[in-house]
Design a protein around this motif. Structure first.
Motif, PDB file in Angstrom:
ATOM      1  N   ALA A  22       0.857  -1.184   0.000  1.00  0.00           N
ATOM      2  CA  ALA A  22       0.000   0.000   0.000  1.00  0.00           C
ATOM      3  C   ALA A  22       0.889   1.228   0.000  1.00  0.00           C
ATOM      4  O   ALA A  22       2.088   1.150   0.247  1.00  0.00           O
ATOM      5  CB  ALA A  22      -0.900   0.009   1.230  1.00  0.00           C
ATOM      6  N   GLU A  23       0.292   2.339  -0.253  1.00  0.00           N
ATOM      7  CA  GLU A  23       1.035   3.580  -0.266  1.00  0.00           C
ATOM      8  C   GLU A  23       1.208   4.072   1.162  1.00  0.00           C
ATOM      9  O   GLU A  23       0.215   4.321   1.854  1.00  0.00           O
ATOM     10  CB  GLU A  23       0.262   4.617  -1.083  1.00  0.00           C
ATOM     11  N   PRO A  24       2.432   4.185   1.636  1.00  0.00           N
ATOM     12  CA  PRO A  24       2.613   4.673   3.001  1.00  0.00           C
ATOM     13  C   PRO A  24       2.340   6.174   3.075  1.00  0.00           C
ATOM     14  O   PRO A  24       2.503   6.893   2.102  1.00  0.00           O
ATOM     15  CB  PRO A  24       4.086   4.380   3.285  1.00  0.00           C
ATOM     16  N   GLY A  25       1.907   6.623   4.207  1.00  0.00           N
ATOM     17  CA  GLY A  25       1.702   8.049   4.393  1.00  0.00           C
ATOM     18  C   GLY A  25       0.263   8.388   4.752  1.00  0.00           C
ATOM     19  O   GLY A  25      -0.606   7.519   4.831  1.00  0.00           O
ATOM     20  N   PRO A  26       0.027   9.667   4.969  1.00  0.00           N
ATOM     21  CA  PRO A  26      -1.284  10.115   5.443  1.00  0.00           C
ATOM     22  C   PRO A  26      -2.324  10.295   4.338  1.00  0.00           C
ATOM     23  O   PRO A  26      -3.415  10.782   4.603  1.00  0.00           O
ATOM     24  CB  PRO A  26      -0.960  11.456   6.099  1.00  0.00           C
ATOM     25  N   SER A  27      -2.027   9.916   3.112  1.00  0.00           N
ATOM     26  CA  SER A  27      -2.962  10.171   2.020  1.00  0.00           C
ATOM     27  C   SER A  27      -4.268   9.398   2.192  1.00  0.00           C
ATOM     28  O   SER A  27      -5.332   9.882   1.809  1.00  0.00           O
ATOM     29  CB  SER A  27      -2.324   9.832   0.674  1.00  0.00           C
ATOM     30  N   VAL A  28      -4.217   8.211   2.764  1.00  0.00           N
ATOM     31  CA  VAL A  28      -5.441   7.430   2.972  1.00  0.00           C
ATOM     32  C   VAL A  28      -6.315   8.106   4.017  1.00  0.00           C
ATOM     33  O   VAL A  28      -7.538   8.204   3.855  1.00  0.00           O
ATOM     34  CB  VAL A  28      -5.095   5.981   3.388  1.00  0.00           C
ATOM     35  N   LEU A  29      -5.715   8.616   5.074  1.00  0.00           N
ATOM     36  CA  LEU A  29      -6.466   9.336   6.101  1.00  0.00           C
ATOM     37  C   LEU A  29      -7.087  10.602   5.520  1.00  0.00           C
ATOM     38  O   LEU A  29      -8.244  10.921   5.807  1.00  0.00           O
ATOM     39  CB  LEU A  29      -5.551   9.697   7.277  1.00  0.00           C
TER      40      LEU A  29
END
Length: 73
Positions: free
Chosen positions: A42-49
């Motif tokens: 998955a893409e790490p980081g706050p983009s999902v939040l």
């Protein structure tokens, strides 16, 4: 019609073959060992939040507008 040499065979790079052998060996032991990148996928980081926050906010806003237009007394 069959090819005279049989089916075509493709060369597999040595590092891929070694990784496949390692993974097969770990599956035989009932334990799958993966690198952090393979496990995450998955893409790490706050983009999902951020996506979740924005989409929830838009859903609340749209439902609020619909309630105000159709169900206001």
């Amino acid at each position: 019609m069959r090819c005279p040499g049989g089916p075509a065979r493709y060369a597999i790079p040595e590092e891929v073959e070694a990784a496949m052998a390692t993974r097969q060996k770990t599956r035989q032991q009932r334990q799958i060992v993966e690198t952090p990148t393979e496990a995450r996928q998955a893409e790490p980081g706050p983009s999902v939040l951020a996506l979740l926050t924005v989409s929830t906010g838009l859903a609340v806003l749209i439902l609020g507008v619909l309630w105000f237009v159709f169900f206001r007394t």
